[in-house]
Design a protein around this motif. Structure first.
Motif, PDB file in Angstrom:
ATOM      1  N   ARG A  31     -33.208 -47.720  35.556  1.00  0.00           N
ATOM      2  CA  ARG A  31     -31.827 -47.868  35.085  1.00  0.00           C
ATOM      3  C   ARG A  31     -30.921 -46.796  35.701  1.00  0.00           C
ATOM      4  O   ARG A  31     -29.771 -47.077  36.060  1.00  0.00           O
ATOM      5  CB  ARG A  31     -31.769 -47.807  33.560  1.00  0.00           C
ATOM      6  N   LEU A  32     -31.418 -45.568  35.798  1.00  0.00           N
ATOM      7  CA  LEU A  32     -30.635 -44.488  36.407  1.00  0.00           C
ATOM      8  C   LEU A  32     -30.327 -44.790  37.874  1.00  0.00           C
ATOM      9  O   LEU A  32     -29.193 -44.619  38.330  1.00  0.00           O
ATOM     10  CB  LEU A  32     -31.379 -43.158  36.293  1.00  0.00           C
ATOM     11  N   VAL A  33     -31.327 -45.238  38.617  1.00  0.00           N
ATOM     12  CA  VAL A  33     -31.127 -45.563  40.035  1.00  0.00           C
ATOM     13  C   VAL A  33     -30.174 -46.740  40.163  1.00  0.00           C
ATOM     14  O   VAL A  33     -29.239 -46.713  40.977  1.00  0.00           O
ATOM     15  CB  VAL A  33     -32.476 -45.842  40.734  1.00  0.00           C
ATOM     16  N   ASN A  34     -30.381 -47.775  39.363  1.00  0.00           N
ATOM     17  CA  ASN A  34     -29.490 -48.939  39.420  1.00  0.00           C
ATOM     18  C   ASN A  34     -28.050 -48.555  39.092  1.00  0.00           C
ATOM     19  O   ASN A  34     -27.109 -49.054  39.710  1.00  0.00           O
ATOM     20  CB  ASN A  34     -29.971 -50.037  38.473  1.00  0.00           C
ATOM     21  N   ALA A  35     -27.863 -47.674  38.124  1.00  0.00           N
ATOM     22  CA  ALA A  35     -26.511 -47.233  37.769  1.00  0.00           C
ATOM     23  C   ALA A  35     -25.867 -46.468  38.922  1.00  0.00           C
ATOM     24  O   ALA A  35     -24.680 -46.654  39.209  1.00  0.00           O
ATOM     25  CB  ALA A  35     -26.550 -46.367  36.515  1.00  0.00           C
ATOM     26  N   HIS A  93     -29.086 -57.461  47.560  1.00  0.00           N
ATOM     27  CA  HIS A  93     -29.598 -58.538  46.726  1.00  0.00           C
ATOM     28  C   HIS A  93     -30.835 -58.082  45.945  1.00  0.00           C
ATOM     29  O   HIS A  93     -31.025 -58.476  44.795  1.00  0.00           O
ATOM     30  CB  HIS A  93     -29.948 -59.750  47.591  1.00  0.00           C
ATOM     31  N   ALA A  94     -31.676 -57.272  46.587  1.00  0.00           N
ATOM     32  CA  ALA A  94     -32.923 -56.840  45.952  1.00  0.00           C
ATOM     33  C   ALA A  94     -33.172 -55.367  46.243  1.00  0.00           C
ATOM     34  O   ALA A  94     -32.955 -54.896  47.357  1.00  0.00           O
ATOM     35  CB  ALA A  94     -34.087 -57.674  46.473  1.00  0.00           C
ATOM     36  N   LEU A  95     -33.649 -54.660  45.216  1.00  0.00           N
ATOM     37  CA  LEU A  95     -33.938 -53.238  45.345  1.00  0.00           C
ATOM     38  C   LEU A  95     -35.254 -52.946  44.643  1.00  0.00           C
ATOM     39  O   LEU A  95     -35.357 -53.076  43.422  1.00  0.00           O
ATOM     40  CB  LEU A  95     -32.813 -52.405  44.723  1.00  0.00           C
ATOM     41  N   ALA A  96     -36.259 -52.579  45.420  1.00  0.00           N
ATOM     42  CA  ALA A  96     -37.550 -52.156  44.861  1.00  0.00           C
ATOM     43  C   ALA A  96     -37.486 -50.641  44.712  1.00  0.00           C
ATOM     44  O   ALA A  96     -37.069 -49.938  45.628  1.00  0.00           O
ATOM     45  CB  ALA A  96     -38.688 -52.557  45.789  1.00  0.00           C
ATOM     46  N   ILE A  97     -37.897 -50.145  43.549  1.00  0.00           N
ATOM     47  CA  ILE A  97     -37.750 -48.719  43.246  1.00  0.00           C
ATOM     48  C   ILE A  97     -39.093 -48.113  42.868  1.00  0.00           C
ATOM     49  O   ILE A  97     -39.785 -48.627  41.989  1.00  0.00           O
ATOM     50  CB  ILE A  97     -36.774 -48.503  42.074  1.00  0.00           C
ATOM     51  N   ALA A 133     -35.024 -34.986  38.000  1.00  0.00           N
ATOM     52  CA  ALA A 133     -34.200 -35.744  37.056  1.00  0.00           C
ATOM     53  C   ALA A 133     -34.996 -36.831  36.335  1.00  0.00           C
ATOM     54  O   ALA A 133     -34.580 -37.306  35.274  1.00  0.00           O
ATOM     55  CB  ALA A 133     -33.016 -36.377  37.787  1.00  0.00           C
ATOM     56  N   PHE A 134     -36.150 -37.214  36.880  1.00  0.00           N
ATOM     57  CA  PHE A 134     -36.961 -38.276  36.278  1.00  0.00           C
ATOM     58  C   PHE A 134     -38.039 -37.736  35.340  1.00  0.00           C
ATOM     59  O   PHE A 134     -38.724 -38.523  34.685  1.00  0.00           O
ATOM     60  CB  PHE A 134     -37.605 -39.130  37.366  1.00  0.00           C
ATOM     61  N   ALA A 135     -38.188 -36.435  35.256  1.00  0.00           N
ATOM     62  CA  ALA A 135     -39.213 -35.843  34.388  1.00  0.00           C
ATOM     63  C   ALA A 135     -38.977 -36.259  32.936  1.00  0.00           C
ATOM     64  O   ALA A 135     -37.849 -36.213  32.438  1.00  0.00           O
ATOM     65  CB  ALA A 135     -39.206 -34.323  34.514  1.00  0.00           C
ATOM     66  N   LEU A 153     -38.766 -47.551  33.081  1.00  0.00           N
ATOM     67  CA  LEU A 153     -37.549 -48.327  32.846  1.00  0.00           C
ATOM     68  C   LEU A 153     -36.310 -47.440  32.889  1.00  0.00           C
ATOM     69  O   LEU A 153     -35.301 -47.800  33.505  1.00  0.00           O
ATOM     70  CB  LEU A 153     -37.636 -49.059  31.504  1.00  0.00           C
ATOM     71  N   GLU A 154     -36.367 -46.279  32.259  1.00  0.00           N
ATOM     72  CA  GLU A 154     -35.236 -45.359  32.276  1.00  0.00           C
ATOM     73  C   GLU A 154     -34.915 -44.903  33.705  1.00  0.00           C
ATOM     74  O   GLU A 154     -33.748 -44.815  34.086  1.00  0.00           O
ATOM     75  CB  GLU A 154     -35.530 -44.131  31.410  1.00  0.00           C
TER      76      GLU A 154
END
Length: 90
Positions: free
Chosen positions: A63-67, A78-82, A52-54, A59-60
């Protein structure tokens, strides 16, 4: 695995069908810092590899993971490292 880590794992698995997914609770490393709460489950690191990340920028991908984790980020986390990669990326 903690309850929040299980929710994160479940949601990311459903959203991205990852080939690799690692959810690491790093809360103990942040004890006493902003956002930390008794009982932990506040600071996480996610390492995920999914088709899905291809073709998407860093940044995109974030944003997908955060959504996908919007509720967890609002409620407890509180914090998420991706680290989000497409298959074949190192």
């Amino acid at each position: 695995m903690t309850a929040i880590a299980e929710r994160i794992t479940h949601k990311l698995t459903e959203a991205f069908a990852p080939q690799v997914l690692e959810v690491i609770d790093e809360s103990q490393r942040h004890e006493g810092h902003a956002g930390w709460r008794e009982g932990g489950e506040t600071h996480f690191r996610v390492e995920i590899v999914s088709a899905a990340f291809a073709g998407k920028s860093r940044l995109e991908r974030h944003r997908l993971v955060n959504a996908a984790l919007a509720q967890e980020l609002t409620d407890r986390v509180h914090a998420l490292a991706i680290a989000a990669k497409a298959p074949g990326e190192s």
